[in-house]
Design an enzyme around this catalytic site. Structure first.
Site, PDB file in Angstrom:
ATOM      1  N   PHE A 104       0.866  -1.184   0.000  1.00 31.56           N
ATOM      2  CA  PHE A 104       0.000   0.000   0.000  1.00 31.56           C
ATOM      3  C   PHE A 104       0.898   1.227   0.000  1.00 31.56           C
ATOM      4  CE2 PHE A 104      -2.257   3.574   1.778  1.00 31.56           C
ATOM      5  CZ  PHE A 104      -3.428   3.564   1.024  1.00 31.56           C
TER       6      PHE A 104
ATOM      7  N   ASP B  35       9.600   2.776   1.525  1.00 36.90           N
ATOM      8  CA  ASP B  35       8.434   3.591   1.869  1.00 36.90           C
ATOM      9  C   ASP B  35       8.229   3.515   3.380  1.00 36.90           C
ATOM     10  OD1 ASP B  35       5.950   4.669   2.395  1.00 36.90           O
ATOM     11  OD2 ASP B  35       4.966   3.751   0.675  1.00 36.90           O
TER      12      ASP B  35
ATOM     13  N   LYS C 118       3.385  11.639   6.628  1.00 46.38           N
ATOM     14  CA  LYS C 118       2.559  11.525   7.824  1.00 46.38           C
ATOM     15  C   LYS C 118       3.152  12.258   9.020  1.00 46.38           C
ATOM     16  CE  LYS C 118       0.013   7.394   6.404  1.00 46.38           C
ATOM     17  NZ  LYS C 118      -1.168   8.140   5.936  1.00 46.38           N
TER      18      LYS C 118
END
Length: 398
Positions: free
Chosen positions: A141, A226, A255
């Site tokens: 994801f 990631d 984030k």
């Protein structure tokens, strides 16, 4: 009709139906706790998918944001600003790299990494034009843009969104032999999450990340890590790759980099990797804006102290212990690292359990099916952490 039901109805009437939130409307938050519009309090055990590593309304980060708000918020990259150099330099130093390219969202950072790898493949590795390949892994994801979902194996992410972007080869996560077999002369990079967050905190097999690193080095490919969810202290280290003593060629961050205040993302790499870009080849109006850079620098400086990482590691040990005491008849598997955990339920639906937790004052997230995900803020107290897991135990044994 209650205030909550009324607000949800108003939202559903005017907002695209791309999420299915729990039935709570939040108004205020401090630290690990939030309050809804009717005065109910909840322990936040999701923390914005790790965007709120430092909790809600952190006073120091807010002070930095307020100060910058009064000075300058946006210039675009058509002009320099006095916050960009400091942010990029200190973020690169934190990551053991040389350069940073700031963007806004995690998906933008992933897109930037993909473009970087392809550009590097053509300029440095000498791959024929239009032939670059990037290896990705099952269960990934990385966001929801068309290019990113082009290599997803989640039907919800791909159904009716094609045609898709070519140039990606998917192999099983954790399988070094499959990765080795997928490499050819046109492979420019391997893109993966060191720990798969959206899938339910799935950890790699021992030695897998070192295998990825070795194969990338041997075959002249870039390792793209990631760490949008796993990075910046969440796992008890600054970066999850550090658990396997692995240094990628490029970190993808986001984030928590925005301190839970605004979207801030970046790719961070060596000069020979990010140096492939020339003016006009990539950019963002808001990427690297002074407000984002000021907050991002404050986040980096906090991480430089090592305190958030130490706290995540220490409380992570407590977290693992209390999670291990959950009833085995109800919990098929627990995976945790630092203050991050995925639980596979034996019989219960994840959404149903999260709704029950909501009624007991805890916010959690159903990753998919029978899996729930917990990622409390790194500032949570041990008492609150234990209380939150106690509520989960009560829900599971009711």
């Amino acid at each position: 009709m209650t205030a909550t039901a009324d607000e949800i109805q108003r939202t559903e009437a005017s907002t695209a139906n791309n999420y299915r939130p729990l039935p709570v409307v939040l108004r205020e938050g401090h630290g690990a706790w939030v309050t809804d519009i009717e005065g109910g309090r909840y322990l936040d055990m999701l923390s914005g998918y790790s965007a709120l590593n430092f909790g809600h309304t952190d006073p120091e980060l807010l002070a930095v944001a307020h100060e910058q708000l009064d000075r300058l918020t946006l210039t675009s990259r058509a002009f320099h600003n006095d916050q960009l150099a400091t942010f990029c330099a200190e973020l690169a130093e934190l990551a053991g790299m040389e350069m940073a390219l700031p963007m806004n969202t995690g998906a933008e950072a992933v897109e930037t990494a993909i473009k970087t790898a392809r550009k590097w493949g053509y300029q440095v590795k000498g791959v024929p034009p239009g032939q670059a390949k990037i290896i990705v892994v099952d269960g990934n994801f990385h966001g929801r843009t068309v290019t990113i979902v082009s290599f997803s194996d989640d039907p919800k992410a791909t159904a009716e969104f094609g045609p898709f972007t070519p140039g990606f080869v998917r192999v099983p996560f954790g399988d070094g032999d499959a990765l080795r077999s997928a490499i050819d002369d046109n492979t420019v990079a391997v893109l993966l999450e060191p720990i798969q967050g959206e899938r339910g905190v799935v950890l790699p097999p021992p030695g897998y990340l070192r295998t990825v690193r070795q194969l990338c080095t041997t075959h002249g490919m870039l390792m793209l890590a990631d760490e949008v969810q796993s990075g910046l202290g969440r796992t008890g280290r600054t970066f999850a790759c550090e658990h396997d003593e692995v240094m990628p060629d490029l970190y993808i961050l986001g984030k928590a980099l925005g301190g839970g205040i605004l979207p801030v993302s970046a790719v961070v790499a060596r000069r020979d990797v990010l140096g492939v870009f020339r003016p006009g080849e990539h950019g963002s109006t808001f990427g690297g804006n002074p407000l984002a850079c000021a907050v991002g620098t404050a986040v980096v400086r906090r991480l430089k102290t090592g305190e958030p990482q130490r706290r995540a590691a220490e409380l992570g040990a407590v977290f693992a212990d209390v999670l291990s005491e959950l009833p085995t008849a109800e919990v098929a598997e627990v995976r945790s690292v630092g203050l991050w955990a995925g639980l596979d339920l034996a019989t219960r639906d994840g959404r149903e359990v999260c709704e029950d937790l909501l009624r007991r004052g805890v916010l959690a997230n159903a990753a998919h099916g029978r899996t729930i995900r917990l990622s409390p803020p790194l500032v949570i107290s041990e008492e609150d952490l234990r209380w939150g897991v106690d509520q989960l135990a009560a829900v599971l044994t009711k």
